[in-house]
Motif scaffolding. Structure first.
Motif, short mmCIF file in Angstrom:
data_model
loop_
_atom_site.label_atom_id
_atom_site.label_comp_id
_atom_site.label_asym_id
_atom_site.label_seq_id
_atom_site.Cartn_x
_atom_site.Cartn_y
_atom_site.Cartn_z
N ILE A 88 52.71 66.85 -57.76
CA ILE A 88 51.59 66.99 -58.69
C ILE A 88 51.16 65.60 -59.11
O ILE A 88 51.96 64.83 -59.65
CB ILE A 88 51.99 67.81 -59.93
CG1 ILE A 88 52.58 69.16 -59.53
CG2 ILE A 88 50.79 68.00 -60.86
CD1 ILE A 88 53.38 69.82 -60.62
N GLU A 89 49.91 65.29 -58.85
CA GLU A 89 49.37 63.99 -59.25
C GLU A 89 48.33 64.18 -60.35
O GLU A 89 47.35 64.90 -60.16
CB GLU A 89 48.72 63.29 -58.05
CG GLU A 89 48.17 61.91 -58.40
CD GLU A 89 47.39 61.28 -57.25
OE1 GLU A 89 47.46 60.05 -57.09
OE2 GLU A 89 46.69 62.02 -56.52
N ILE A 90 48.56 63.56 -61.48
CA ILE A 90 47.58 63.53 -62.56
C ILE A 90 46.74 62.27 -62.34
O ILE A 90 47.23 61.15 -62.49
CB ILE A 90 48.25 63.49 -63.95
CG1 ILE A 90 49.22 64.67 -64.11
CG2 ILE A 90 47.19 63.51 -65.04
CD1 ILE A 90 48.59 66.03 -64.00
N VAL A 110 49.65 63.06 -70.67
CA VAL A 110 49.69 64.40 -70.08
C VAL A 110 51.13 64.82 -69.85
O VAL A 110 51.96 64.03 -69.41
CB VAL A 110 48.92 64.44 -68.74
CG1 VAL A 110 49.03 65.82 -68.09
CG2 VAL A 110 47.45 64.08 -68.96
N GLN A 111 51.40 66.08 -70.17
CA GLN A 111 52.70 66.69 -69.87
C GLN A 111 52.50 67.78 -68.82
O GLN A 111 51.61 68.62 -68.96
CB GLN A 111 53.33 67.29 -71.12
CG GLN A 111 53.83 66.27 -72.12
CD GLN A 111 54.45 66.93 -73.33
OE1 GLN A 111 53.83 67.77 -73.97
NE2 GLN A 111 55.68 66.57 -73.65
N TYR A 134 46.74 58.32 -62.31
CA TYR A 134 47.23 58.32 -60.93
C TYR A 134 48.76 58.29 -60.90
O TYR A 134 49.37 57.50 -60.18
CB TYR A 134 46.64 57.16 -60.13
CG TYR A 134 45.19 57.37 -59.79
CD1 TYR A 134 44.80 58.37 -58.90
CD2 TYR A 134 44.19 56.59 -60.37
CE1 TYR A 134 43.47 58.58 -58.60
CE2 TYR A 134 42.85 56.81 -60.08
CZ TYR A 134 42.50 57.80 -59.19
OH TYR A 134 41.18 58.02 -58.89
N GLU A 135 49.36 59.16 -61.68
CA GLU A 135 50.82 59.27 -61.72
C GLU A 135 51.26 60.51 -60.95
O GLU A 135 50.71 61.60 -61.13
CB GLU A 135 51.31 59.31 -63.16
CG GLU A 135 51.08 57.99 -63.90
CD GLU A 135 51.77 57.93 -65.25
OE1 GLU A 135 52.89 58.47 -65.38
OE2 GLU A 135 51.19 57.34 -66.18
N LYS A 200 41.31 65.51 -63.41
CA LYS A 200 41.31 65.50 -61.95
C LYS A 200 42.78 65.49 -61.51
O LYS A 200 43.55 64.60 -61.88
CB LYS A 200 40.60 64.25 -61.42
CG LYS A 200 40.58 64.12 -59.89
CD LYS A 200 39.52 64.98 -59.27
CE LYS A 200 39.47 64.82 -57.74
NZ LYS A 200 38.97 63.48 -57.35
N ILE A 201 43.14 66.51 -60.73
CA ILE A 201 44.53 66.62 -60.30
C ILE A 201 44.58 66.80 -58.78
O ILE A 201 43.59 67.15 -58.14
CB ILE A 201 45.24 67.81 -60.97
CG1 ILE A 201 44.59 69.13 -60.52
CG2 ILE A 201 45.25 67.68 -62.48
CD1 ILE A 201 45.40 70.35 -60.87
N ARG A 202 45.76 66.55 -58.24
CA ARG A 202 46.03 66.85 -56.83
C ARG A 202 47.43 67.43 -56.77
O ARG A 202 48.35 66.94 -57.41
CB ARG A 202 45.92 65.58 -55.98
CG ARG A 202 46.25 65.80 -54.52
CD ARG A 202 45.78 64.67 -53.61
NE ARG A 202 46.16 63.34 -54.05
CZ ARG A 202 46.00 62.23 -53.30
NH1 ARG A 202 45.48 62.32 -52.09
NH2 ARG A 202 46.36 61.06 -53.77
#
Length: 246
Positions: A88-90, A110-111, A134-135, A200-202
């Protein structure tokens, strides 16, 4: 309230939304299709339009060769792991507006909570309004037991106070077939604010990282020679065609 002078201008926000600069691309495994190479519909160049179409095909093949090389290098640069893996990329947010006065210097973080296993991952803090993270969080234990991915956005003030902002939820069923989701998701906020807060997530759930990498590497190695041969053929068509007068 939180509508401070630091709020970004429209062009700054647009640039923030559109830019792509994630350092984590190599960790996500995109499926490679064997159908990416297309043979040109034109067998011989007879007109200026034919010539233009062959040039377009050549440019496309050159780009595909670069992409295949990049994918092959990416596969080689990350050691594939056995077993399942949830990534999961925030990436970033927009309209993440604090509901406290400016002097609180509230910064969003973000959690990511995996349900029902209750595993939690937390990003660092960033600026309000248009934060960038971008974590990437990688979970490799009990992926099959995960049902939902809950993403919570909070603010932390200069005084250490944690203020909930909002949240969104993804069902693990959205990540079937090991496909990658990369999109903006709406945040359901705790209070009414001006704007449309989104993240925006991936995300990707791999059943077997090793097998996916193995499959993609094999396809890359098969497609690269074919792409190079197609490039050679298209260049030959252009070199041998008679000069076309418009």
């Amino acid at each position: 309230m939180g509508d401070c002078a630091s709020r970004p201008k429209e062009d700054e926000e647009k640039k923030h939304v559109n830019e792509k600069n994630s350092p984590n691309d190599n960790y996500f495994i995109y499926k490679i299709s064997s159908q990416i190479l297309e043979n040109p519909s034109i067998k011989s160049i007879k007109t200026a339009d034919d010539q233009d179409k062959v040039k377009e095909s050549l440019a496309k093949v050159k780009k595909q060769i670069q992409e295949l090389k990049k994918k092959l290098n990416a596969i080689s640069s990350v050691a594939p792991a056995e077993g399942s893996c949830l990534m999961i990329e925030i990436q970033k947010g927009k309209d993440i507006i604090p509901s406290v006065p400016c002097f609180y210097d509230a910064q969003p973080f973000v959690q990511v909570v995996l349900e029902p296993v209750k595993m939690t991952y937390t990003t660092t803090q960033d600026k309000a309004f248009i934060p960038t993270w971008y974590e990437l969080f990688t979970h490799k234990i009990g992926v099959s037991n995960i049902e939902n991915i809950v993403i919570k956005v909070n603010f932390k003030t200069r005084f250490g106070q944690i203020i909930p902002f909002g949240s969104c939820k993804l069902s693990i069923s959205e990540l079937i077939n090991q496909d990658i989701i990369e999109k903006w998701v709406s945040i359901q906020t705790e209070t009414i604010i001006d704007g449309n807060p989104e993240l925006k997530i991936r995300a990707q759930a791999l059943l077997s990282e090793y097998e996916m990498n193995k499959h993609n590497k094999k396809l890359c190695e098969e497609l690269l020679p074919k792409a190079k041969e197609l490039k050679k053929h298209l260049k030959s068509m252009l070199e041998n065609c008679e000069e076309i007068l418009l």
